[in-house]
Design a protein around this motif. Structure first.
Motif, PDB file in Angstrom:
ATOM      1  N   ILE A  99    -115.606  69.373 -29.558  1.00  0.00           N
ATOM      2  CA  ILE A  99    -114.461  69.627 -30.427  1.00  0.00           C
ATOM      3  C   ILE A  99    -114.745  69.010 -31.800  1.00  0.00           C
ATOM      4  O   ILE A  99    -115.135  67.850 -31.902  1.00  0.00           O
ATOM      5  N   THR A 100    -114.578  69.806 -32.833  1.00  0.00           N
ATOM      6  CA  THR A 100    -114.771  69.311 -34.188  1.00  0.00           C
ATOM      7  C   THR A 100    -113.579  68.429 -34.575  1.00  0.00           C
ATOM      8  O   THR A 100    -112.448  68.732 -34.206  1.00  0.00           O
ATOM      9  N   VAL A 101    -113.865  67.347 -35.286  1.00  0.00           N
ATOM     10  CA  VAL A 101    -112.801  66.405 -35.633  1.00  0.00           C
ATOM     11  C   VAL A 101    -112.710  66.257 -37.146  1.00  0.00           C
ATOM     12  O   VAL A 101    -113.722  66.045 -37.818  1.00  0.00           O
ATOM     13  N   LEU A 102    -111.511  66.415 -37.670  1.00  0.00           N
ATOM     14  CA  LEU A 102    -111.254  66.095 -39.073  1.00  0.00           C
ATOM     15  C   LEU A 102    -110.301  64.915 -39.076  1.00  0.00           C
ATOM     16  O   LEU A 102    -109.178  65.007 -38.580  1.00  0.00           O
ATOM     17  N   LEU A 103    -110.801  63.813 -39.613  1.00  0.00           N
ATOM     18  CA  LEU A 103    -110.095  62.543 -39.440  1.00  0.00           C
ATOM     19  C   LEU A 103    -109.729  61.982 -40.799  1.00  0.00           C
ATOM     20  O   LEU A 103    -110.567  61.949 -41.697  1.00  0.00           O
ATOM     21  N   ILE A 104    -108.485  61.561 -40.988  1.00  0.00           N
ATOM     22  CA  ILE A 104    -108.204  60.834 -42.217  1.00  0.00           C
ATOM     23  C   ILE A 104    -107.782  59.424 -41.867  1.00  0.00           C
ATOM     24  O   ILE A 104    -107.141  59.181 -40.853  1.00  0.00           O
ATOM     25  N   GLU A 105    -108.224  58.517 -42.663  1.00  0.00           N
ATOM     26  CA  GLU A 105    -108.081  57.105 -42.310  1.00  0.00           C
ATOM     27  C   GLU A 105    -107.951  56.233 -43.550  1.00  0.00           C
ATOM     28  O   GLU A 105    -108.532  56.526 -44.594  1.00  0.00           O
ATOM     29  N   GLN A 106    -107.187  55.169 -43.403  1.00  0.00           N
ATOM     30  CA  GLN A 106    -107.249  54.118 -44.423  1.00  0.00           C
ATOM     31  C   GLN A 106    -108.265  53.061 -44.002  1.00  0.00           C
ATOM     32  O   GLN A 106    -108.829  52.362 -44.818  1.00  0.00           O
ATOM     33  N   ASN A 107    -108.446  53.001 -42.692  1.00  0.00           N
ATOM     34  CA  ASN A 107    -109.432  52.092 -42.138  1.00  0.00           C
ATOM     35  C   ASN A 107    -110.820  52.705 -42.354  1.00  0.00           C
ATOM     36  O   ASN A 107    -111.433  53.254 -41.448  1.00  0.00           O
ATOM     37  N   ALA A 108    -111.314  52.615 -43.615  1.00  0.00           N
ATOM     38  CA  ALA A 108    -112.512  53.349 -44.019  1.00  0.00           C
ATOM     39  C   ALA A 108    -113.738  52.926 -43.230  1.00  0.00           C
ATOM     40  O   ALA A 108    -114.589  53.745 -42.883  1.00  0.00           O
ATOM     41  N   ASN A 109    -113.794  51.680 -42.919  1.00  0.00           N
ATOM     42  CA  ASN A 109    -114.956  51.140 -42.221  1.00  0.00           C
ATOM     43  C   ASN A 109    -115.176  51.851 -40.889  1.00  0.00           C
ATOM     44  O   ASN A 109    -116.254  52.393 -40.629  1.00  0.00           O
ATOM     45  N   MET A 110    -114.126  51.882 -40.080  1.00  0.00           N
ATOM     46  CA  MET A 110    -114.202  52.545 -38.785  1.00  0.00           C
ATOM     47  C   MET A 110    -114.502  54.032 -38.947  1.00  0.00           C
ATOM     48  O   MET A 110    -115.344  54.584 -38.246  1.00  0.00           O
ATOM     49  N   ALA A 111    -113.790  54.645 -39.901  1.00  0.00           N
ATOM     50  CA  ALA A 111    -113.919  56.093 -40.066  1.00  0.00           C
ATOM     51  C   ALA A 111    -115.336  56.474 -40.477  1.00  0.00           C
ATOM     52  O   ALA A 111    -115.921  57.415 -39.944  1.00  0.00           O
ATOM     53  N   LEU A 112    -115.896  55.720 -41.429  1.00  0.00           N
ATOM     54  CA  LEU A 112    -117.234  56.056 -41.923  1.00  0.00           C
ATOM     55  C   LEU A 112    -118.295  55.839 -40.852  1.00  0.00           C
ATOM     56  O   LEU A 112    -119.279  56.569 -40.775  1.00  0.00           O
ATOM     57  N   GLN A 113    -118.086  54.820 -40.025  1.00  0.00           N
ATOM     58  CA  GLN A 113    -119.035  54.592 -38.931  1.00  0.00           C
ATOM     59  C   GLN A 113    -119.064  55.753 -37.962  1.00  0.00           C
ATOM     60  O   GLN A 113    -120.102  56.124 -37.436  1.00  0.00           O
ATOM     61  N   ALA A 114    -117.899  56.334 -37.757  1.00  0.00           N
ATOM     62  CA  ALA A 114    -117.809  57.410 -36.769  1.00  0.00           C
ATOM     63  C   ALA A 114    -118.229  58.759 -37.334  1.00  0.00           C
ATOM     64  O   ALA A 114    -118.682  59.633 -36.604  1.00  0.00           O
ATOM     65  N   ALA A 115    -118.095  58.915 -38.668  1.00  0.00           N
ATOM     66  CA  ALA A 115    -118.186  60.257 -39.245  1.00  0.00           C
ATOM     67  C   ALA A 115    -119.606  60.690 -39.539  1.00  0.00           C
ATOM     68  O   ALA A 115    -120.453  59.885 -39.902  1.00  0.00           O
ATOM     69  N   ASN A 116    -119.865  62.008 -39.412  1.00  0.00           N
ATOM     70  CA  ASN A 116    -121.112  62.589 -39.879  1.00  0.00           C
ATOM     71  C   ASN A 116    -121.027  62.808 -41.381  1.00  0.00           C
ATOM     72  O   ASN A 116    -121.951  62.502 -42.107  1.00  0.00           O
ATOM     73  N   THR A 117    -119.912  63.375 -41.809  1.00  0.00           N
ATOM     74  CA  THR A 117    -119.717  63.661 -43.222  1.00  0.00           C
ATOM     75  C   THR A 117    -118.421  63.019 -43.676  1.00  0.00           C
ATOM     76  O   THR A 117    -117.464  62.971 -42.912  1.00  0.00           O
ATOM     77  N   ALA A 118    -118.410  62.539 -44.918  1.00  0.00           N
ATOM     78  CA  ALA A 118    -117.192  61.918 -45.422  1.00  0.00           C
ATOM     79  C   ALA A 118    -116.878  62.427 -46.821  1.00  0.00           C
ATOM     80  O   ALA A 118    -117.777  62.724 -47.611  1.00  0.00           O
ATOM     81  N   TYR A 119    -115.593  62.570 -47.075  1.00  0.00           N
ATOM     82  CA  TYR A 119    -115.118  62.921 -48.409  1.00  0.00           C
ATOM     83  C   TYR A 119    -114.224  61.799 -48.883  1.00  0.00           C
ATOM     84  O   TYR A 119    -113.470  61.234 -48.104  1.00  0.00           O
ATOM     85  N   VAL A 120    -114.322  61.480 -50.167  1.00  0.00           N
ATOM     86  CA  VAL A 120    -113.424  60.464 -50.714  1.00  0.00           C
ATOM     87  C   VAL A 120    -112.416  61.168 -51.605  1.00  0.00           C
ATOM     88  O   VAL A 120    -112.784  61.928 -52.506  1.00  0.00           O
ATOM     89  N   LEU A 121    -111.154  60.912 -51.315  1.00  0.00           N
ATOM     90  CA  LEU A 121    -110.091  61.563 -52.051  1.00  0.00           C
ATOM     91  C   LEU A 121    -109.372  60.515 -52.905  1.00  0.00           C
ATOM     92  O   LEU A 121    -108.968  59.472 -52.401  1.00  0.00           O
ATOM     93  N   GLU A 122    -109.287  60.793 -54.216  1.00  0.00           N
ATOM     94  CA  GLU A 122    -108.564  59.875 -55.091  1.00  0.00           C
ATOM     95  C   GLU A 122    -107.566  60.657 -55.915  1.00  0.00           C
ATOM     96  O   GLU A 122    -107.934  61.615 -56.591  1.00  0.00           O
ATOM     97  N   THR A 123    -106.327  60.235 -55.855  1.00  0.00           N
ATOM     98  CA  THR A 123    -105.220  60.888 -56.560  1.00  0.00           C
ATOM     99  C   THR A 123    -105.373  62.418 -56.630  1.00  0.00           C
ATOM    100  O   THR A 123    -105.345  63.025 -57.686  1.00  0.00           O
ATOM    101  N   GLY A 124    -105.540  62.990 -55.458  1.00  0.00           N
ATOM    102  CA  GLY A 124    -105.528  64.447 -55.365  1.00  0.00           C
ATOM    103  C   GLY A 124    -106.846  65.141 -55.642  1.00  0.00           C
ATOM    104  O   GLY A 124    -106.909  66.369 -55.640  1.00  0.00           O
ATOM    105  N   ARG A 125    -107.901  64.383 -55.919  1.00  0.00           N
ATOM    106  CA  ARG A 125    -109.200  65.022 -56.191  1.00  0.00           C
ATOM    107  C   ARG A 125    -110.278  64.416 -55.315  1.00  0.00           C
ATOM    108  O   ARG A 125    -110.226  63.237 -54.977  1.00  0.00           O
TER     109      ARG A 125
END
Lengths: 240, 352
Positions: free
Chosen positions: A186-212
């Motif tokens: 199952i493909t997972v799209l995850l959003i997190e404030q806990n960036a550390n955990m999320a980045l460890q788990a993720a293959n790809t990451a996007y950084v979103l800042e004020t809508g961009r």
């Protein structure tokens, strides 16, 4: 690998204020993709728009090659996307089992195998099958929220802040489950404030800042990036 | 307790209730008890239909009296025998409807008419939430009442005059049977997947939507079904009263039903049924003595006079709402297990 989800120029505004300002992102099939960013960056809005709960003005959202933007939430769930909403939002006055049944609301086939499957992932839920969901602990409610989402047999599961308000140990077990689910295809799209955990788990990451979207990269890569650490300390706010 | 024994006890209880309803007509016809049982049964049905909407789907609607009016009028209009139409529609040259329907069919039609109105009203009104929905549905009920009395519809509704001489039920068991069937259907609906979806919407609209539950469609469905049974309840009320007049279906009637739902427990079917019989018994029967002046020797007991009943009644309701906020049953249902548990707890308490 092909992309299961492709978003182009997603713009969402609430009462004249643009919360998401033309983002584009790809979710490759079978990966864990994470979207990180500070409070108010537009992460939740992005997920809600994909799920059809929020309407966007101009966007192309393609799921397995089909345009899904503008579709109603029930059609989107049927097509194979499910959302684990922020703050768990289990149905407190329904039992654990009823919550799971609601998760499979749009399915017409037998659910027995799926009950077995989610109880296998979360044995705790099996023990509490007849308990009202409102009486579960925070961690158990999060497990139930994930299990409920799995009951719709999704191809893409989107999770909105699964670690919110949970003890570190529980967070770790939730992330273990996320990895397990992902390994099962199952493909997972995850959003997190806990960036550390999320980045460890993720293959790809996007950084979103004020809508961009300001940065993209492999999870492990971004984890080492100095700018990411700074972004998390609120640098983006100062720049504004 | 085994499941089969429990079911046997439930069936026995039901049969007992029906037997009692049959016996009561024979031993005590025209008594207060008969009135209470019949009116109580009618109100029980309407209360359960309101509970479906307010308690199980979480839509705060106050349109019940309006749907009951539609049901009552539909039933009366189509069942008045053609022979007596001339005398009923005295001011409107016998009206324009010149046939008589079967009672049961007319009752179903009463529900269908109410449901159709609910569907049409629901399209715009269900976009509103909570208090706004309550105000809009209340407004709808008042408009329906005004229209029913309007001279322009006189040939159908008999304007502000009574509709009467339609066929009625002549024993309590028939009331019980019709009400029991309707409530059983509602109960089955609540225990179906639809019912679960209603409860999910009540608990958390956004999460329900995220699970793929179509909010608009399910809210509409609950609204229409609730109105359907309120319409049948209205028809039964017409039968109970033997006459129909729009003025009886004021918003006060909706409040009475809301009260029954609250007293019985929001989200409990058996609570609504119990609440209904208690409410009707109190308001019609048990507190009647408060309206009569009472003398002890030559001393007249103060306060007892016409209308005092309602004062005491209101106080009781306030006490219930203040101290038993969740009603008699909360959101639980009547079950033997619960009673058995209660006794076990008591027995344990006694030992200590």
């Amino acid at each position: 690998m092909s992309n299961i989800l492709e978003i182009r120029d997603l713009t969402v505004s609430y009462g004249g204020i643009e919360a998401v300002k033309g983002i584009s992102l790809d979710v490759p099939e079978g990966e864990i993709v994470t979207l990180i960013g500070a409070n108010g960056a537009g992460k939740s809005t992005t997920l809600k728009t994909i799920a059809g709960l929020v309407k966007s003005k101009t966007a192309s959202i393609k799921f397995m090659g089909n345009e899904i933007s503008g579709m109603t939430p029930d059609k989107i769930v049927t097509s194979g996307i499910t959302l684990v909403p922020e703050g768990r939002r289990v149905f407190p006055n329904l039992t654990v089992k009823e919550n799971l049944r609601i998760g499979a609301y749009l399915r017409k086939d037998s659910l027995e195998a799926d009950f077995e499957y989610v109880y296998g992932l979360f044995p705790r839920l099996k023990e509490r099958e007849w308990q009202l969901a409102g009486t579960l602990s925070g961690g158990e409610q999060q497990m139930l929220a994930v299990a409920r989402a799995l009951m719709s047999k999704p191809k893409l599961i989107m999770m909105d802040e699964p670690s919110l308000g949970l003890a570190p140990l529980v967070v770790k077990s939730i992330f273990d489950i996320i990895k397990t689910i992902n390994e099962q295809g199952i493909t997972v799209l995850l959003i997190e404030q806990n960036a550390n955990m999320a980045l460890q788990a993720a293959n790809t990451a996007y950084v979103l800042e004020t809508g961009r979207i300001t940065m993209t990269g492999a999870g492990s890569e971004l984890l080492r990036d100095e700018r990411i650490k700074e972004a998390y300390l609120g640098k983006s706010k100062k720049e504004k | 307790m085994k499941k089969t024994t429990k079911n046997i006890i439930y069936i026995a209880l039901l049969l007992l209730i029906f037997a009692l309803s049959y016996v009561v007509d024979i031993i005590a016809p025209y008594s207060m008890l008969v009135t209470v049982l019949r009116k109580g049964a009618v109100y029980a049905l309407v209360a359960v239909s309101m509970n479906l909407l307010n308690g199980f789907t979480g839509l705060f609607s106050l349109g019940q009296a309006g749907f009951m009016l539609l049901g009552a009028y539909t039933y009366a209009i189509f069942t008045i025998p053609t022979a007596v139409r001339e005398s009923v529609y005295y001011y409107y040259e016998g009206g324009i409807i010149n046939f008589q329907m079967n009672m049961i069919l007319a009752m179903l039609l009463a529900g269908v008419v109410a449901a159709i109105f609910a569907y049409l009203i629901g399209l715009p009104v269900l976009k509103l939430k909570s208090d706004y929905l309550a105000i809009a549905t209340l407004g709808f009920a008042e408009i329906v009442r005004a229209l029913a009395q309007w001279d322009g519809f006189g040939k159908i509704t008999n304007g502000s005059n009574l509709l009467k001489k339609f066929p009625v039920l002549d024993n309590t068991t028939q009331y019980f049977l019709i009400v029991a069937i309707c409530i059983a259907v509602i109960a089955m609906l609540i225990h179906s997947t639809y019912g679960r979806a209603f409860k999910a919407i009540r608990d958390d609209e956004i999460a329900a939507q995220a699970m793929g539950i179509n909010l608009a469609r399910h809210e509409q469905l609950s609204f229409v079904i609730s109105a359907f049974f309120a319409g049948i309840g209205g028809a039964l009320l017409a039968i109970f009263q033997t006459t129909v007049q729009a003025n009886a279906f004021k918003s006060a009637m909706t409040y009475e039903i809301l009260l029954i739902v609250v007293i019985g427990g929001i989200g409990s079917i058996t609570g609504s049924i119990l609440g209904s019989f208690l409410f009707i018994a109190c308001s019609e029967w048990w507190l009647r003595f408060l309206d009569e002046p009472m003398f002890i020797g030559t001393f007249q007991v103060p306060l007892l006079r016409t209308g005092f009943r309602m004062v005491v009644f209101s106080v009781i309701i306030m006490i219930v709402v203040l101290f038993f906020r969740r009603g008699i049953m909360g959101d639980k249902e009547f079950s033997l297990d619960r009673i058995a548990k209660l006794f076990r707890k008591k027995a344990k308490g006694d030992k200590k």
